[in-house]
Write an enzyme that holds these catalytic residues in place. Structure first.
Site, PDB file in Angstrom:
ATOM      1  N   CYS A  13      10.483  25.181  35.132  1.00  0.00           N
ATOM      2  CA  CYS A  13      10.583  25.353  36.576  1.00  0.00           C
ATOM      3  C   CYS A  13      11.594  24.404  37.222  1.00  0.00           C
ATOM      4  O   CYS A  13      11.837  24.493  38.426  1.00  0.00           O
ATOM      5  CB  CYS A  13       9.208  25.203  37.216  1.00  0.00           C
ATOM      6  SG  CYS A  13       8.161  26.660  36.958  1.00  0.00           S
ATOM      7  N   GLY A 134       8.819  45.841  28.170  1.00  0.00           N
ATOM      8  CA  GLY A 134       9.687  44.796  28.683  1.00  0.00           C
ATOM      9  C   GLY A 134      11.132  45.239  28.732  1.00  0.00           C
ATOM     10  O   GLY A 134      11.457  46.418  28.550  1.00  0.00           O
ATOM     11  N   SER A 136      15.283  43.567  27.821  1.00  0.00           N
ATOM     12  CA  SER A 136      16.074  42.472  27.259  1.00  0.00           C
ATOM     13  C   SER A 136      17.548  42.701  27.544  1.00  0.00           C
ATOM     14  O   SER A 136      18.008  43.839  27.644  1.00  0.00           O
ATOM     15  CB  SER A 136      15.850  42.367  25.747  1.00  0.00           C
ATOM     16  OG  SER A 136      16.290  43.555  25.098  1.00  0.00           O
TER      17      SER A 136
END
Length: 341
Positions: A13, A134, A136
């Site tokens: 983060c 997903g 990529s």
């Protein structure tokens, strides 16, 4: 391996854009027509979006991804997944599905990618959710995370800005992982401290969120890239203030030592620049100030709870093995907004 293929260059983060930059961009975006079913959107700077699809059902939607902050691909995958899943828990929701988000150099060993995704898949399974697919792309560096969907009752959403004067604040994880990861990259962090930081970052906020469901929680957020003070500032929403007792904060003690040695992050300094005007420190050492501005990866929940229930909630969280502590309270609006004593 050439420099362009270094796995860990500094991420987590700490890689987030600063809160000030984001606020300026978001303020210029067209809002479109108001939709009464959008219960939580980006205008509240909350952790996830909440959209009502029925009187008794709302969808919680979020995504999060970032570059590696440690060298172990498997553990990085676990941390990135736990961090992305956390936004659902911060809203009080239940995770249902997740999609992988992958950026990966084509010339890097695919076994590395396999380990990242294995770590992520294990955390999705631990959450009781389904990994449903997903996307990529080939990229110059490694990045990984999840797009996550959860569910919640529309009347039981934990927004981040609905705290009330008198609420007691509880933090469920230790602060300082950003500083520890920085120290680790230059070989200064102890193995013991890094093991503890990794254990914290891979711990799902699922367990804290499930415990909170039995209490009157008025507001909740997870502490991530904007640091403890940045996320507390968002929680107060310009309407309330807070008093924080520094000696009560759960922290990684070794992070204080590294902060004293100026092993800091650029993101931590961005957090300071954005938030320090709202904060007054009274007899607080510089190192502790840095801990409070430090960007956290997969940090804990910051909970605003009904005061008469605070001690019972803290006790139950600690019995579950979390280092949760009562760390202060919300007050009526004063200047400064946040007092750290």
């Amino acid at each position: 391996m050439g420099e362009e293929l270094v796995f860990c260059k500094g991420g987590g983060c700490t890689a987030k854009l600063g809160a000030g930059v984001l606020s300026r961009v978001l303020s210029r975006l067209p809002r479109g027509e108001h939709d009464e079913n959008l219960l939580v959107g980006y205008d509240s700077r909350d952790d996830a979006a909440v959209y009502r699809v029925a009187d008794d059902l709302a969808i919680v939607q979020t995504l999060d991804f970032f570059p590696p902050m440690i060298d172990d691909p498997y553990l990085f995958g676990q941390i990135a997944a736990a961090n992305a899943l956390s936004d659902i828990y911060a809203m009080g929701g239940t995770v249902k599905t997740a999609l992988n988000i992958v950026c990966f150099p084509e010339q890097m060993d695919l076994n590395v990618l396999g380990e990242i995704m294995r770590g992520g898949a294990e955390k999705v399974a631990e959450a009781g959710a389904v990994l449903a697919g997903g996307h990529s792309i080939a990229d110059d560096g490694v990045k990984y995370g999840l797009s996550v969907m959860g569910t919640i009752h529309p009347d039981k959403v934990y927004a981040n800005n609905r705290g009330q004067a008198g609420d007691v604040l509880i933090l469920t994880k230790k602060l300082g992982v950003g500083i520890l990861c920085t120290a680790n990259r230059v070989g200064e962090a102890s193995q013991e401290a890094m093991d503890a930081a990794v254990q914290s970052m891979t711990t799902l906020n699922k367990y804290a969120s499930e415990i909170c469901a039995n209490y009157t929680v008025h507001a909740c957020t997870d502490v991530t890239g904007f640091g403890f003070l940045g996320h507390l500032h968002e929680m107060l929403d310009g309407k309330l203030s807070a008093r924080i007792r520094a000696q009560k904060l759960p922290i990684f003690e070794e992070a204080l030592h590294h902060a004293d040695e100026f092993l800091l992050t650029a993101a931590g300094q961005r957090n300071r620049n954005h938030t320090e005007a709202f904060v007054e420190f009274r007899h607080i050492p510089f190192a502790m100030e840095e801990i409070l501005f430090d960007p956290q990866t997969s940090g804990g929940l910051l909970i605003a709870v009904e005061p008469v229930q605070a001690e019972a909630l803290e006790k139950e969280l600690r019995q579950a093995g979390l280092p949760a502590r009562i760390i202060g309270e919300i007050t009526n609006r004063t200047e400064p907004e946040i007092m750290v004593v």
